[in-house]
Scaffold this motif. Structure first.
Motif, PDB file in Angstrom:
ATOM      1  N   UNK A 232       6.344  -7.899  -8.148  1.00  0.00           N
ATOM      2  CA  UNK A 232       5.491  -8.461  -7.104  1.00  0.00           C
ATOM      3  C   UNK A 232       4.186  -7.681  -7.058  1.00  0.00           C
ATOM      4  N   UNK A 233       3.090  -8.382  -7.151  1.00  0.00           N
ATOM      5  CA  UNK A 233       1.810  -7.691  -7.184  1.00  0.00           C
ATOM      6  C   UNK A 233       1.265  -7.498  -5.776  1.00  0.00           C
ATOM      7  N   UNK A 234       0.910  -6.246  -5.467  1.00  0.00           N
ATOM      8  CA  UNK A 234       0.309  -5.907  -4.168  1.00  0.00           C
ATOM      9  C   UNK A 234      -1.164  -5.582  -4.378  1.00  0.00           C
ATOM     10  N   UNK A 235      -1.966  -5.967  -3.398  1.00  0.00           N
ATOM     11  CA  UNK A 235      -3.412  -5.761  -3.501  1.00  0.00           C
ATOM     12  C   UNK A 235      -3.833  -4.717  -2.466  1.00  0.00           C
ATOM     13  N   UNK A 236      -4.678  -3.781  -2.872  1.00  0.00           N
ATOM     14  CA  UNK A 236      -5.219  -2.777  -1.946  1.00  0.00           C
ATOM     15  C   UNK A 236      -6.729  -2.766  -2.091  1.00  0.00           C
ATOM     16  N   UNK A 237      -7.422  -2.317  -1.060  1.00  0.00           N
ATOM     17  CA  UNK A 237      -8.878  -2.187  -1.137  1.00  0.00           C
ATOM     18  C   UNK A 237      -9.241  -0.711  -1.112  1.00  0.00           C
ATOM     19  N   UNK A 238     -10.059  -0.306  -2.068  1.00  0.00           N
ATOM     20  CA  UNK A 238     -10.514   1.091  -2.103  1.00  0.00           C
ATOM     21  C   UNK A 238     -12.038   1.128  -2.075  1.00  0.00           C
ATOM     22  N   UNK A 239     -12.563   2.266  -1.665  1.00  0.00           N
ATOM     23  CA  UNK A 239     -14.011   2.463  -1.563  1.00  0.00           C
ATOM     24  C   UNK A 239     -14.402   3.690  -2.370  1.00  0.00           C
ATOM     25  N   UNK A 240     -15.578   3.635  -2.988  1.00  0.00           N
ATOM     26  CA  UNK A 240     -16.081   4.806  -3.692  1.00  0.00           C
ATOM     27  C   UNK A 240     -16.507   5.860  -2.676  1.00  0.00           C
ATOM     28  N   UNK A 241     -16.414   7.132  -3.064  1.00  0.00           N
ATOM     29  CA  UNK A 241     -16.807   8.190  -2.116  1.00  0.00           C
ATOM     30  C   UNK A 241     -18.275   8.042  -1.700  1.00  0.00           C
ATOM     31  N   UNK A 242     -19.115   7.429  -2.569  1.00  0.00           N
ATOM     32  CA  UNK A 242     -20.523   7.216  -2.212  1.00  0.00           C
ATOM     33  C   UNK A 242     -20.689   6.168  -1.115  1.00  0.00           C
ATOM     34  N   UNK A 243     -19.619   5.406  -0.842  1.00  0.00           N
ATOM     35  CA  UNK A 243     -19.679   4.397   0.227  1.00  0.00           C
ATOM     36  C   UNK A 243     -19.223   4.975   1.572  1.00  0.00           C
ATOM     37  N   UNK A 244     -18.901   6.275   1.531  1.00  0.00           N
ATOM     38  CA  UNK A 244     -18.358   6.920   2.733  1.00  0.00           C
ATOM     39  C   UNK A 244     -19.306   8.005   3.225  1.00  0.00           C
ATOM     40  N   UNK A 245     -19.039   8.476   4.440  1.00  0.00           N
ATOM     41  CA  UNK A 245     -19.815   9.620   4.962  1.00  0.00           C
ATOM     42  C   UNK A 245     -18.858  10.589   5.652  1.00  0.00           C
ATOM     43  N   UNK A 246     -19.331  11.811   5.778  1.00  0.00           N
ATOM     44  CA  UNK A 246     -18.579  12.894   6.444  1.00  0.00           C
ATOM     45  C   UNK A 246     -17.295  13.296   5.715  1.00  0.00           C
TER      46      UNK A 246
ATOM     47  N   UNK B  59     -15.420  -3.117  -0.247  1.00  0.00           N
ATOM     48  CA  UNK B  59     -14.514  -2.368  -1.108  1.00  0.00           C
ATOM     49  C   UNK B  59     -14.214  -3.091  -2.411  1.00  0.00           C
ATOM     50  N   UNK B  60     -13.422  -2.435  -3.236  1.00  0.00           N
ATOM     51  CA  UNK B  60     -12.988  -2.995  -4.526  1.00  0.00           C
ATOM     52  C   UNK B  60     -11.474  -3.179  -4.478  1.00  0.00           C
ATOM     53  N   UNK B  61     -11.019  -4.323  -4.946  1.00  0.00           N
ATOM     54  CA  UNK B  61      -9.570  -4.588  -4.951  1.00  0.00           C
ATOM     55  C   UNK B  61      -8.911  -3.899  -6.143  1.00  0.00           C
ATOM     56  N   UNK B  62      -7.806  -3.206  -5.881  1.00  0.00           N
ATOM     57  CA  UNK B  62      -6.970  -2.677  -6.959  1.00  0.00           C
ATOM     58  C   UNK B  62      -5.565  -3.234  -6.758  1.00  0.00           C
ATOM     59  N   UNK B  63      -4.775  -3.195  -7.823  1.00  0.00           N
ATOM     60  CA  UNK B  63      -3.484  -3.884  -7.794  1.00  0.00           C
ATOM     61  C   UNK B  63      -2.358  -2.980  -8.273  1.00  0.00           C
ATOM     62  N   UNK B  64      -1.225  -3.099  -7.624  1.00  0.00           N
ATOM     63  CA  UNK B  64      -0.029  -2.369  -8.041  1.00  0.00           C
ATOM     64  C   UNK B  64       1.122  -3.347  -8.112  1.00  0.00           C
ATOM     65  N   UNK B  65       1.900  -3.216  -9.148  1.00  0.00           N
ATOM     66  CA  UNK B  65       3.066  -4.089  -9.280  1.00  0.00           C
ATOM     67  C   UNK B  65       4.291  -3.331  -8.803  1.00  0.00           C
ATOM     68  N   UNK B  66       4.969  -3.892  -7.809  1.00  0.00           N
ATOM     69  CA  UNK B  66       6.220  -3.300  -7.309  1.00  0.00           C
ATOM     70  C   UNK B  66       7.379  -4.110  -7.858  1.00  0.00           C
ATOM     71  N   UNK B  67       8.432  -3.417  -8.242  1.00  0.00           N
ATOM     72  CA  UNK B  67       9.624  -4.125  -8.723  1.00  0.00           C
ATOM     73  C   UNK B  67      10.560  -4.346  -7.534  1.00  0.00           C
ATOM     74  N   UNK B  68      10.796  -5.593  -7.198  1.00  0.00           N
ATOM     75  CA  UNK B  68      11.691  -5.909  -6.077  1.00  0.00           C
ATOM     76  C   UNK B  68      13.088  -6.237  -6.601  1.00  0.00           C
ATOM     77  N   UNK B  69      14.117  -5.708  -5.948  1.00  0.00           N
ATOM     78  CA  UNK B  69      15.502  -6.052  -6.294  1.00  0.00           C
ATOM     79  C   UNK B  69      15.862  -7.324  -5.531  1.00  0.00           C
ATOM     80  N   UNK B  70      16.103  -8.402  -6.262  1.00  0.00           N
ATOM     81  CA  UNK B  70      16.445  -9.678  -5.624  1.00  0.00           C
ATOM     82  C   UNK B  70      17.881 -10.022  -5.995  1.00  0.00           C
TER      83      UNK B  70
END
Length: 293
Positions: free
Chosen positions: A113-127, A86-97
Motif C-alpha cells: 500500500x503506497x502512502x504519501x507524505x509531504x516534505x519541505x526543504x530546509x530553505x523553505x523553513x525558518x528558525x 511541499x514535495x510529495x514523497x512515497x513509502x510502500x507499506x506491506x499490509x498483512x491481509x
C-alpha cells in the motif's frame, strides 16, 4: 474519486522525458557531498523514486537536498514559511491481509500500500537549528584525472573489470565488465558514469541480486534493465560528485513507452536501482574476507 498515486508520479516522469530531459541527470560536481536527498532530522538518505522526485524539487534552487515534514520543523521549534509548497514523497507499506478462505494465519498475504507524505526543504523553513541545515563537507577533486576514492570503490566490489578493451559492456554469461581505457573518455565524470552503469548491470547476475538479464534485448525488459542501470549510475554519480549523463539518449523513447505501458515500472526500476547501489555500498564496506564468501 480515488487517486492513483502510481499513475500520477509516472505521468510526471514521462512529461520530463518527453521534454527531452532525464530528471535524474544533473551536474553533480559543483555540489559534492550535498547531492543525495536525506531527511534533515535523522540524516537518513531517501531511496527509490523519492531520490528522483526530490532531485526534481531541487530545481527550485535550494542550497542543499535536506528535507523534513511540517511536524518535524515544529518539533525543532522552527516552522515552514507561510505559502511554501511541499514535495510529495512515497513509502510502500506491506499490509498483512487475511484471505477469507481459511481461518488460520497461513491464509494471509502481503499487499503493498503506497502512502504519501509531504516534505519541505530546509530553505523553505525558518528558525531551524544550524545543525539541521548543513550537509556534509565538500570533497575537492580534479575532473581530468582518475579519482582515488571512486577507484577504491570499484576495486572493493570485487567485480572483474577489464579496462582498455574498446567498448563498454557487461557479459552476464562470463560475468565480467569491459571498459575502454580511461584516456578514451572525455574525462573522469564520463568514465565513472559508464563504469557505474555497467556495475549496476553486474549486480543483476544470478549470484548477486538475480534480476532477469537473459532477456536484455527484448524491447520492454531491455528498457527496464537499462533504466535500472541508468538510475543506479545516477545515484552513485551523485554520491561521488561526478556529473551525470544519459548513456544513450536513444533509450529515452523506450523508457517513455515502458512507463506508459506500466505505471509501476518507474517505482520498480528506482527500487531495483536503490537495491543495486546499496548492494555495491555493502561490498565496499565489507571486510575483504566477507566479499570473497
Amino acid at each position: 474519486m480515488k487517486r492513483d498515486l502510481y499513475a500520477e508520479v509516472s505521468a510526471r516522469i514521462v512529461a520530463e522525458l518527453e521534454a527531452g530531459a532525464a530528471p535524474w541527470v544533473k551536474p553533480w560536481s559543483a555540489t559534492p557531498g550535498a547531492n543525495t536527498p536525506c531527511n534533515a532530522v535523522s540524516n537518513r538518505p531517501y531511496s527509490g523514486c523519492n531520490v528522483v522526485l526530490l532531485w526534481m524539487a531541487q530545481a527550485a534552487g535550494y542550497r542543499t537536498p535536506r528535507f523534513l515534514t511540517f511536524k518535524q520543523a515544529l518539533e525543532l521549534d522552527g516552522n515552514v514559511r507561510k505559502g511554501e509548497r511541499g514535495t510529495k514523497v512515497f513509502f510502500v507499506k506491506q499490509l498483512h491481509v487475511r484471505d477469507d478462505v481459511t481461518d488460520d494465519s497461513s491464509g494471509t498475504r502481503l499487499v503493498p500500500m503506497m502512502r504519501e507524505y509531504t516534505v519541505f526543504n530546509v530553505d523553505q523553513c525558518e528558525n531551524l537549528p544550524d545543525s539541521i541545515s548543513t550537509g556534509k563537507p565538500i570533497r575537492v577533486r580534479n575532473p581530468d584525472t582518475r579519482d582515488g576514492l571512486a577507484d577504491d570503490f570499484l576495486r572493493s566490489t570485487g567485480a572483474d573489470i577489464r579496462e582498455g578493451h574498446g567498448e563498454a559492456f557487461y557479459v552476464p554469461s562470463r560475468d565480467f565488465i569491459s571498459m575502454p581505457a580511461f584516456a578514451g573518455f572525455k574525462g573522469a565524470d564520463h568514465f565513472y558514469n559508464v563504469a557505474f552503469h555497467e556495475l549496476t548491470h553486474w549486480t543483476g547476475h544470478k549470484a548477486r541480486l538475480d534480476r532477469d538479464l537473459k532477456n536484455r534485448f527484448g524491447s520492454r525488459d531491455y528498457a527496464a534493465e537499462e533504466l535500472i542501470a541508468e538510475l543506479g549510475a545516477a545515484f552513485l554519480c551523485a554520491e561521488f560528485g561526478f556529473d551525470g549523463d544519459v548513456r544513450n539518449a536513444g533509450y529515452i523513447t523506450s523508457w517513455v513507452d515502458l512507463l506508459k505501458a506500466d505505471k509501476r515500472a518507474f517505482f520498480t526500476a528506482c527500487s531495483q536501482a536503490s537495491k543495486a547501489a546499496d548492494y555495491l555500498r555493502g561490498l565496499a564496506l565489507a571486510e575483504p574476507g566477507e566479499r570473497a564468501a
